[in-house]
Enzyme design. Structure first.
Site, PDB file in Angstrom:
ATOM      1  N   HIS A   1       5.958 -47.030  14.408  1.00 38.31           N
ATOM      2  CA  HIS A   1       6.521 -47.064  15.768  1.00 38.31           C
ATOM      3  C   HIS A   1       7.517 -48.217  15.949  1.00 38.31           C
ATOM      4  CE1 HIS A   1       2.789 -44.826  17.652  1.00 38.31           C
ATOM      5  NE2 HIS A   1       3.318 -44.204  16.626  1.00 38.31           N
TER       6      HIS A   1
ATOM      7  N   LEU B   1       8.219 -40.181   9.286  1.00 38.77           N
ATOM      8  CA  LEU B   1       8.779 -40.123  10.632  1.00 38.77           C
ATOM      9  C   LEU B   1       7.642 -39.799  11.593  1.00 38.77           C
ATOM     10  CD1 LEU B   1      12.051 -38.022  10.086  1.00 38.77           C
ATOM     11  CD2 LEU B   1      11.871 -40.503  10.297  1.00 38.77           C
ATOM     12  N   ASP B   2       7.622 -40.469  12.751  1.00 42.32           N
ATOM     13  CA  ASP B   2       6.631 -40.144  13.771  1.00 42.32           C
ATOM     14  C   ASP B   2       6.748 -38.666  14.147  1.00 42.32           C
ATOM     15  OD1 ASP B   2       5.914 -42.791  13.791  1.00 42.32           O
ATOM     16  OD2 ASP B   2       6.984 -43.273  15.642  1.00 42.32           O
ATOM     17  N   GLN B   3       5.672 -38.092  14.615  1.00 42.97           N
ATOM     18  CA  GLN B   3       5.674 -36.684  14.980  1.00 42.97           C
ATOM     19  C   GLN B   3       6.728 -36.369  16.035  1.00 42.97           C
ATOM     20  OE1 GLN B   3       1.810 -35.002  15.289  1.00 42.97           O
ATOM     21  NE2 GLN B   3       2.450 -33.228  16.477  1.00 42.97           N
TER      22      GLN B   3
ATOM     23  N   THR C   1       9.571 -37.854  16.407  1.00 43.99           N
ATOM     24  CA  THR C   1      10.915 -38.190  15.912  1.00 43.99           C
ATOM     25  C   THR C   1      11.407 -37.068  15.019  1.00 43.99           C
ATOM     26  OG1 THR C   1      10.370 -40.553  15.936  1.00 43.99           O
ATOM     27  CG2 THR C   1      12.283 -39.884  14.628  1.00 43.99           C
TER      28      THR C   1
END
Length: 277
Positions: A225, A128-130, A132
């Site tokens: 992303h 997961l993106d930071q 998110t």
């Protein structure tokens, strides 16, 4: 060690590992050489058929993961069994270390929980993106990691996200098919590019507000992303996602939440649905 219950009459260990779990040749060979599959501690013949309900044991050397445990585990565990766990990653926390000095990531917190419960292996199945927050699947032994990795590739782990986006999307649902590649002019940004990696995103509008709407998104692929790029590509960037052209939010962050993971458990023979609402 873990125990597995045979669910089909006549199934063999060979069939289980190669055809049902579809493990790699190297891992299968290592398990065979280690005599890792037993019944009551005794090695068994790999091509011997078993009755439904037979319990077989897996005993093998599990390597130690490299994540340094935090002092306390400060992430919420939404689900756990002997093969995997699902945690709720907070917004602003990285999934895993990118530098040797990164010791406060989600996986560092997970390792604290693993060590406190007598284990030493944990590897994330996806990222997961930071920015998110939400559900992250973690394997607790190498066989689980191999199987869950394949399930991600085959799109049999369904990941659902909620995002608030700028504007109101005209259609109530749709699919975005647009390849994604690196932006040559920006180190971290991704762009829709004809020569990029195939990327498919399904969305459904669940709430409409003045100037924004909330969509539930299901990923068919898992590019970096992906949701952020795709929603911006159709003219509806995620609220607060300034990297992709949105106006800055009052909170200074963007609104993307991994709200659900669903899959057929390869070891327990049951459907797992975990929510983080």
């Amino acid at each position: 060690m873990f125990t597995y219950t045979i669910y089909e009459n006549g199934q063999t260990v060979e069939d289980l590992l190669r055809n049902k779990w579809r493990l790699g040749k190297k891992l299968v060979h290592e398990l065979r050489m280690a005599k890792a599959v037993t019944i009551d501690g005794e090695p068994i013949m790999w091509k011997e058929p078993f009755d439904k309900g037979t319990k077989i044991e897996f005993n093998f050397e599990i390597p130690a993961s490299n994540y340094i445990p935090t002092q306390t585990c400060d992430v919420i565990i939404r689900y756990e069994d002997e093969h995997c766990l699902i945690v709720s990653k907070p917004k602003g926390m990285a999934t895993h270390p990118n530098e040797p000095t990164d010791n406060d990531t989600c996986m560092n917190h997970v390792m604290r929980h693993i060590v406190d419960n007598g284990g030493h292996y944990a590897e994330h199945v996806h990222r997961l993106d930071q920015g998110t927050n939400g559900l992250l699947l973690v394997a607790k032994h190498p066989i689980a990691k191999s199987i869950f990795d394949r399930m991600i590739e085959e799109k049999s782990i369904i990941r659902t996200y909620a995002a608030e986006v700028q504007g109101n999307i005209r259609t109530d649902n749709g699919t975005i098919r647009a390849a994604i590649g690196k932006d040559r002019h920006h180190n971290t940004r991704r762009v829709v590019a004809p020569n990029g990696q195939n990327a498919v995103t399904h969305y459904e509008v669940v709430n409409r507000y003045k100037g924004t709407c909330v969509v539930h998104v299901v990923l068919e692929t898992g590019r970096t992303h992906q949701i952020r790029v795709h929603m911006a590509h159709i003219g509806h960037p995620i609220v607060g996602d300034t990297l992709y052209g949105a106006r800055e939010s009052a909170a200074g962050t963007y609104a993307l939440h991994a709200i659900q993971l669903a899959f057929s458990h390869p070891f327990l023979n049951e459907d797992i649905v975990v929510k983080d609402m």
